[in-house]
Design an enzyme around this catalytic site. Structure first.
Site, PDB file in Angstrom:
ATOM      1  CB  THR A   9      -0.930   0.012   1.225  1.00 36.67           C
ATOM      2  OG1 THR A   9      -0.137  -0.018   2.411  1.00 36.67           O
ATOM      3  CG2 THR A   9      -1.888  -1.156   1.210  1.00 36.67           C
ATOM      4  CB  VAL A  11      -0.115   5.432   3.943  1.00 38.42           C
ATOM      5  CG1 VAL A  11       0.260   6.051   5.274  1.00 38.42           C
ATOM      6  CG2 VAL A  11      -0.873   6.437   3.083  1.00 38.42           C
ATOM      7  CB  CYS A  12       1.722   0.437   4.919  1.00 34.42           C
ATOM      8  SG  CYS A  12      -0.024   0.380   5.383  1.00 34.42           S
ATOM      9  N   PRO A  13       4.433   1.804   3.771  1.00 33.87           N
ATOM     10  CG  PRO A  13       5.036   1.934   1.514  1.00 33.87           C
ATOM     11  CD  PRO A  13       3.876   1.729   2.435  1.00 33.87           C
ATOM     12  CG  LEU A  16       5.533  -0.538   8.235  1.00 32.66           C
ATOM     13  CD1 LEU A  16       5.305  -1.748   7.335  1.00 32.66           C
ATOM     14  CD2 LEU A  16       5.441  -0.928   9.695  1.00 32.66           C
TER      15      LEU A  16
END
Length: 85
Positions: A9, A11-13, A16
């Site tokens: 996705t 935003v997730c990277p 993280l």
């Protein structure tokens, strides 16, 4: 625990990656980080291999394909089968 909806996705990277950048500092404070999504460990591996941001992650990425962990922490979006952020 850092929950996120899904691998691959947009935003997730970023989120993280920010945690990965501070992982050593967190460990120095006695904190262990576990990222959790409802993806499988196979998907985590594919994402790790495909993303430079995800490649720098040194903390465990847990696959919660059954949703058990997400439900236990009350972050499961049942209608979507995904964990909240």
């Amino acid at each position: 625990f850092v929950f996120y909806p899904a691998d691959f996705t947009f935003v997730c990277p970023t989120e993280l990656g920010d945690v990965a950048d501070h992982y050593e500092q967190l460990q120095e404070m006695g904190v262990e980080v576990y990222s959790v999504s409802t993806d499988t460990h196979f998907t985590h591996k594919a994402w790790h291999d495909a993303s430079d941001t995800i490649k720098k992650i040194k903390f465990p990425m847990l696959g919660d394909a059954t949703g058990r962990i997400s439900r236990n922490f009350e972050v499961m979006i049942e209608e979507e089968g995904l964990a909240l952020r």
